[in-house]
Design an enzyme around this catalytic site. Structure first.
Site, PDB file in Angstrom:
ATOM      1  N   ASN A 111      -7.933   1.638  -3.848  1.00 25.62           N
ATOM      2  CA  ASN A 111      -7.554   2.046  -5.296  1.00 25.62           C
ATOM      3  C   ASN A 111      -9.433   2.634  -5.850  1.00 25.62           C
ATOM      4  O   ASN A 111      -9.052   3.789  -6.531  1.00 25.62           O
ATOM      5  CB  ASN A 111      -6.376   1.764  -5.745  1.00 25.62           C
ATOM      6  CG  ASN A 111      -5.127   1.643  -5.229  1.00 25.62           C
ATOM      7  OD1 ASN A 111      -5.212   2.937  -4.751  1.00 25.62           O
ATOM      8  ND2 ASN A 111      -4.494   1.047  -5.494  1.00 25.62           N
ATOM      9  N   TYR A 130       3.718  10.532 -13.810  1.00 25.85           N
ATOM     10  CA  TYR A 130       2.253  10.047 -13.903  1.00 25.85           C
ATOM     11  C   TYR A 130       1.926  10.966 -12.382  1.00 25.85           C
ATOM     12  O   TYR A 130       0.915  11.343 -12.513  1.00 25.85           O
ATOM     13  CB  TYR A 130       1.317   9.192 -13.511  1.00 25.85           C
ATOM     14  CG  TYR A 130       1.636   8.097 -12.454  1.00 25.85           C
ATOM     15  CD1 TYR A 130       2.927   7.065 -12.074  1.00 25.85           C
ATOM     16  CD2 TYR A 130       0.579   8.234 -11.788  1.00 25.85           C
ATOM     17  CE1 TYR A 130       3.277   6.739 -11.152  1.00 25.85           C
ATOM     18  CE2 TYR A 130       0.828   7.794 -10.073  1.00 25.85           C
ATOM     19  CZ  TYR A 130       2.636   6.897 -10.275  1.00 25.85           C
ATOM     20  OH  TYR A 130       2.630   5.665  -8.690  1.00 25.85           O
ATOM     21  N   ARG A 133       1.346  -1.208  -0.507  1.00 28.08           N
ATOM     22  CA  ARG A 133      -0.481   0.262   0.201  1.00 28.08           C
ATOM     23  C   ARG A 133       1.097   1.109   0.030  1.00 28.08           C
ATOM     24  O   ARG A 133       0.738   2.272   0.593  1.00 28.08           O
ATOM     25  CB  ARG A 133      -0.742  -0.162   0.765  1.00 28.08           C
ATOM     26  CG  ARG A 133      -1.808  -0.852   1.493  1.00 28.08           C
ATOM     27  CD  ARG A 133      -2.113  -0.588   2.880  1.00 28.08           C
ATOM     28  NE  ARG A 133      -3.198  -0.903   3.035  1.00 28.08           N
ATOM     29  CZ  ARG A 133      -4.493  -1.247   4.045  1.00 28.08           C
ATOM     30  NH1 ARG A 133      -3.321  -0.963   5.251  1.00 28.08           N
ATOM     31  NH2 ARG A 133      -5.775  -1.528   4.205  1.00 28.08           N
ATOM     32  N   VAL A 134       1.947   0.809  -0.584  1.00 28.95           N
ATOM     33  CA  VAL A 134       3.159   2.210  -0.211  1.00 28.95           C
ATOM     34  C   VAL A 134       2.908   3.022  -1.395  1.00 28.95           C
ATOM     35  O   VAL A 134       2.486   2.848  -2.576  1.00 28.95           O
ATOM     36  CB  VAL A 134       4.188   2.366   0.052  1.00 28.95           C
ATOM     37  CG1 VAL A 134       4.527   1.425   1.165  1.00 28.95           C
ATOM     38  CG2 VAL A 134       5.209   0.779  -1.086  1.00 28.95           C
ATOM     39  N   CYS A 192      -1.523   1.962 -10.860  1.00 34.66           N
ATOM     40  CA  CYS A 192      -2.366   1.031  -9.209  1.00 34.66           C
ATOM     41  C   CYS A 192      -4.373   1.837  -9.457  1.00 34.66           C
ATOM     42  O   CYS A 192      -5.684   0.844 -10.259  1.00 34.66           O
ATOM     43  CB  CYS A 192      -2.548   1.632  -8.534  1.00 34.66           C
ATOM     44  SG  CYS A 192      -0.639   1.033  -8.011  1.00 34.66           S
ATOM     45  N   LYS A 229      -7.407  -3.916  -0.774  1.00 35.20           N
ATOM     46  CA  LYS A 229      -6.639  -3.089  -1.916  1.00 35.20           C
ATOM     47  C   LYS A 229      -7.609  -2.849  -2.667  1.00 35.20           C
ATOM     48  O   LYS A 229      -6.828  -1.208  -3.231  1.00 35.20           O
ATOM     49  CB  LYS A 229      -5.797  -4.193  -2.229  1.00 35.20           C
ATOM     50  CG  LYS A 229      -5.052  -3.746  -3.661  1.00 35.20           C
ATOM     51  CD  LYS A 229      -3.873  -2.497  -2.949  1.00 35.20           C
ATOM     52  CE  LYS A 229      -2.874  -2.174  -3.955  1.00 35.20           C
ATOM     53  NZ  LYS A 229      -2.159  -1.105  -3.698  1.00 35.20           N
ATOM     54  N   GLY A 270      -3.578   8.648 -13.814  1.00 34.70           N
ATOM     55  CA  GLY A 270      -1.909   7.087 -14.235  1.00 34.70           C
ATOM     56  C   GLY A 270      -1.202   6.698 -13.307  1.00 34.70           C
ATOM     57  O   GLY A 270      -2.356   6.818 -12.114  1.00 34.70           O
ATOM     58  N   ARG A 311     -10.194   5.992  -4.297  1.00 33.44           N
ATOM     59  CA  ARG A 311      -9.774   7.211  -5.160  1.00 33.44           C
ATOM     60  C   ARG A 311      -9.788   7.059  -6.401  1.00 33.44           C
ATOM     61  O   ARG A 311     -10.431   8.743  -6.891  1.00 33.44           O
ATOM     62  CB  ARG A 311      -7.456   7.037  -5.132  1.00 33.44           C
ATOM     63  CG  ARG A 311      -7.664   7.126  -3.425  1.00 33.44           C
ATOM     64  CD  ARG A 311      -5.749   6.964  -3.363  1.00 33.44           C
ATOM     65  NE  ARG A 311      -5.028   8.323  -3.935  1.00 33.44           N
ATOM     66  CZ  ARG A 311      -5.175   9.181  -2.928  1.00 33.44           C
ATOM     67  NH1 ARG A 311      -6.147   9.682  -2.527  1.00 33.44           N
ATOM     68  NH2 ARG A 311      -4.305  10.209  -3.976  1.00 33.44           N
TER      69      ARG A 311
HETATM   70  N1  SAJ Z   1      -4.578  12.219  -9.051  1.00 33.13           N
HETATM   71  C1  SAJ Z   1      -5.697  13.264  -9.127  1.00 33.13           C
HETATM   72  N2  SAJ Z   1      -6.325  13.983  -8.530  1.00 33.13           N
HETATM   73  C2  SAJ Z   1      -6.113  13.380  -7.034  1.00 33.13           C
HETATM   74  C3  SAJ Z   1      -5.031  12.744  -6.363  1.00 33.13           C
HETATM   75  C4  SAJ Z   1      -4.504  12.046  -7.713  1.00 33.13           C
HETATM   76  O1  SAJ Z   1      -6.009  13.607 -10.706  1.00 33.13           O
HETATM   77  O2  SAJ Z   1      -6.887  14.003  -6.403  1.00 33.13           O
HETATM   78  C5  SAJ Z   1      -4.191  11.610 -10.232  1.00 33.13           C
HETATM   79  C6  SAJ Z   1      -2.340  11.565  -9.905  1.00 33.13           C
HETATM   80  O3  SAJ Z   1      -2.133  12.360 -10.840  1.00 33.13           O
HETATM   81  C7  SAJ Z   1      -2.290   9.952 -10.452  1.00 33.13           C
HETATM   82  C8  SAJ Z   1      -2.781   9.720 -10.111  1.00 33.13           C
HETATM   83  O4  SAJ Z   1      -3.999  10.189 -10.472  1.00 33.13           O
HETATM   84  O5  SAJ Z   1      -2.114  10.717 -11.871  1.00 33.13           O
HETATM   85  C9  SAJ Z   1      -2.549   8.335  -9.046  1.00 33.13           C
HETATM   86  O6  SAJ Z   1      -1.824   9.229  -8.292  1.00 33.13           O
HETATM   87  P1  SAJ Z   1      -1.840   8.995  -6.500  1.00 33.13           P
HETATM   88  O7  SAJ Z   1      -0.813   9.508  -5.908  1.00 33.13           O
HETATM   89  O8  SAJ Z   1      -3.344   8.324  -5.851  1.00 33.13           O
HETATM   90  O9  SAJ Z   1      -1.945   6.992  -6.311  1.00 33.13           O
HETATM   91  P2  SAJ Z   1      -0.813   6.213  -7.219  1.00 33.13           P
HETATM   92  O10 SAJ Z   1      -0.515   5.141  -8.436  1.00 33.13           O
HETATM   93  O11 SAJ Z   1       0.207   6.848  -6.945  1.00 33.13           O
HETATM   94  O12 SAJ Z   1      -0.899   5.330  -5.677  1.00 33.13           O
HETATM   95  C10 SAJ Z   1      -1.382   4.561  -4.802  1.00 33.13           C
HETATM   96  C11 SAJ Z   1      -1.275   4.753  -4.115  1.00 33.13           C
HETATM   97  N3  SAJ Z   1      -3.225   4.768  -2.641  1.00 33.13           N
HETATM   98  C12 SAJ Z   1      -3.728   5.720  -2.129  1.00 33.13           C
HETATM   99  O13 SAJ Z   1      -2.718   6.877  -2.007  1.00 33.13           O
HETATM  100  C13 SAJ Z   1      -4.419   4.815  -1.476  1.00 33.13           C
HETATM  101  C14 SAJ Z   1      -0.527   3.926  -3.081  1.00 33.13           C
HETATM  102  O14 SAJ Z   1      -1.280   3.960  -1.282  1.00 33.13           O
HETATM  103  C15 SAJ Z   1      -1.097   3.117  -3.512  1.00 33.13           C
HETATM  104  O15 SAJ Z   1       0.117   1.689  -2.578  1.00 33.13           O
HETATM  105  C16 SAJ Z   1      -0.921   2.493  -4.849  1.00 33.13           C
HETATM  106  O16 SAJ Z   1      -1.713   3.235  -5.252  1.00 33.13           O
HETATM  107  C17 SAJ Z   1      -0.666   1.300  -5.202  1.00 33.13           C
HETATM  108  O17 SAJ Z   1       0.123   0.577  -5.794  1.00 33.13           O
HETATM  109  O18 SAJ Z   1      -2.090   0.870  -5.537  1.00 33.13           O
END
Ligand code: SAJ
Length: 428
Positions: A206, A312, A150-151, A256, A202, A253, A209
């Site tokens: 995601n 991303y 979950r990191v 996940c 898990k 992007g 989000r």
């Molecule tokens: N994004 C938006 N708006 C937001 C937040 C993010 O447009 O308010 C976009 C980002 O720009 C990016 C994408 O969503 O393109 C994903 O970014 P993120 O920071 O939300 O997620 P990841 O994929 O880097 O990491 C997530 C994390 N999950 C959560 O925060 C719940 C991480 O904890 C997980 O371990 C990881 O997915 C995973 O491996 O599943």
């Protein structure tokens, strides 16, 4: 304890290093020769803050060894990718081949942990039967569990230790044994459950989000129509103690959030209505950005478009599923000259340049796609003479505080009245 980690990518490598610095003998395995050679030299094939020094230490003191074949161990951890195929169906081929690769090394009493994100029931119905081809029985001779990572990329070394973990055992003994393994370094709480619940947990995280970001992206469209600034509105809404609206942007992007919802859709397509719609909304955002660019440069012959950001999300080098990459590909099909700048991403495209000056020289439109801190701190007005036409499209609300219009820029900002389709008198 001897540990064998299959897959030395974004999760497997930091996890291996983390165990190794806590005095566990770790053997890391990867199918990619380049990865093996790089890691063996104590070097990184990925960018992750705080990892390099620790990797060097454990390679040097021999706590981490690497090769392309597994070894006998007490515990095996599988950290391989689970991408989608072209029909948006889960491709479990890496999980299957990782499982097959450890079968010859399995012994009675071994624990096998799957960290890769997978659709519910994969541990029980796909992983366990492959492990049993060893002649050992899951639940009797072998312990098996799913414990999803979950990191957050960019903060892994901290979050691996501090985050709570969900551990889903194929039976209770497997869950308890897995908890003992992670207790080596995890300071967060370890929540025990069964494997299929852990798999769904898990995906829920995601998907939550993704749906939330889709809401933000839809609200951005609504705000543009109503001439309201969505960034301000969301900021104020989030002061409510039980509200946490995410932010709009150029698309979703990463490996996940853009992928995991499909694992649920695949298993329950009729029921996953909101989840499917959210995916479609988020997938449509990059083409909106293209429409904006087309509109802004429509009267310019052979315009030059500068893209700031290819990864991303902010402050990482990862371009998997990056909306910026999708936007770049679309732009390349048009009669545009494209220049890309990203301080984190090593050169992989011919259009990539390594300085802000080269990126902005002769530009007709700067499109800010990734909100790296690096971009927050640059003084755009001081580069104004480099532009051919002073247009800026900001998809991340990064430059709103800079009085760009005073410097003669046309500043377009996602989710606000400052969009290229606004009638003149509506613009603020
Ligand atoms: N994004 C938006 N708006 C937001 C937040 C993010 O447009 O308010 C976009 C980002 O720009 C990016 C994408 O969503 O393109 C994903 O970014 P993120 O920071 O939300 O997620 P990841 O994929 O880097 O990491 C997530 C994390 N999950 C959560 O925060 C719940 C991480 O904890 C997980 O371990 C990881 O997915 C995973 O491996 O599943």
């Amino acid at each position: 304890m001897k540990l064998c980690v299959i897959g030395l990518g974004y999760i497997g490598l930091p996890t291996s290093v983390m165990f190794a610095i806590h005095d566990v003998d770790v053997h890391g395995v990867d199918v990619n020769k380049h990865v093996i050679e790089t890691v063996r030299k104590g070097q990184l094939h990925i960018e992750e803050r705080g990892l390099k020094e620790k990797l060097k230490t454990v390679i040097k003191n021999g706590k981490l060894t690497v090769s392309s074949t597994p070894k006998k161990a007490d515990v095996f951890i599988i950290c391989v990718p689970t991408p989608l195929d072209e029909n948006k169906k889960t491709d479990l081929s890496h999980v299957k081949s990782a499982a097959r690769s450890i079968v010859p090394f399995l012994e009675k009493g071994n624990l096998i942990i799957l960290e890769s994100t997978v659709p519910p029931k994969t541990t029980e119905r796909i992983l366990a039967p492959i492990l049993e081809t060893s002649g050992l029985k899951v639940g009797e001779d072998l312990f098996v569990a799913h414990s999803p990572e979950r990191v957050l990329p960019g903060k892994m070394m901290q979050e691996l230790v501090e985050n709570d973990r969900v551990i889903g055992g194929i039976d209770e003994r497997s869950a308890l044994k897995t908890a003992d393994v992670y207790k080596t370094f995890v300071k967060g709480h370890l929540y025990l459950t069964d494997a299929q619940t852990a798999e769904l947990v898990k995906l829920i995280e995601n998907t939550y989000r993704d749906v939330n970001i889709a809401l933000a992206n839809e609200l951005a469209l609504i705000a543009e129509k109503l001439n309201i600034d969505i960034w301000e509105a969301i900021r104020l809404a989030n002061y409510h103690p039980r509200v946490n609206v995410h932010l709009p942007g150029p698309g979703v992007g990463g490996h996940c959030i853009a992928i995991d919802p499909w694992f649920i859709i695949e298993q329950a397509p009729e029921e996953a209505k909101l989840i499917s719609l959210a995916r479609r909304i988020n997938e449509a955002v990059p083409s909106r950005v293209i429409e904006w660019i087309d509109r802004v440069v429509k009267d310019i012959e052979q315009p030059t478009i500068t893209l700031f950001g290819l990864s991303y999300k902010a402050n990482v080098d990862d371009t998997r599923e990056s909306p910026a990459l999708a936007i770049y590909k679309e732009l390349s099909k048009k009669n545009y000259r494209v220049k890309i700048h990203d301080p984190f991403v090593k050169k992989k495209l011919p259009e990539q340049v390594d300085t802000i000056e080269k990126a902005l020289e002769g530009s007709d439109c700067l499109v800010l796609l990734t909100d790296h801190d690096y971009y927050k701190h640059i003084e755009l007005p001081s580069y104004q003479s480099l532009f051919k036409t002073k247009n800026i499209i900001d998809t991340r609300n990064l430059y709103a505080h800079v009085p760009l219009e005073q410097y003669g820029f046309s500043y377009y900002q996602l989710g606000t009245p400052r969009h290229p389709f606004a009638k003149k008198e509506e613009k603020r």
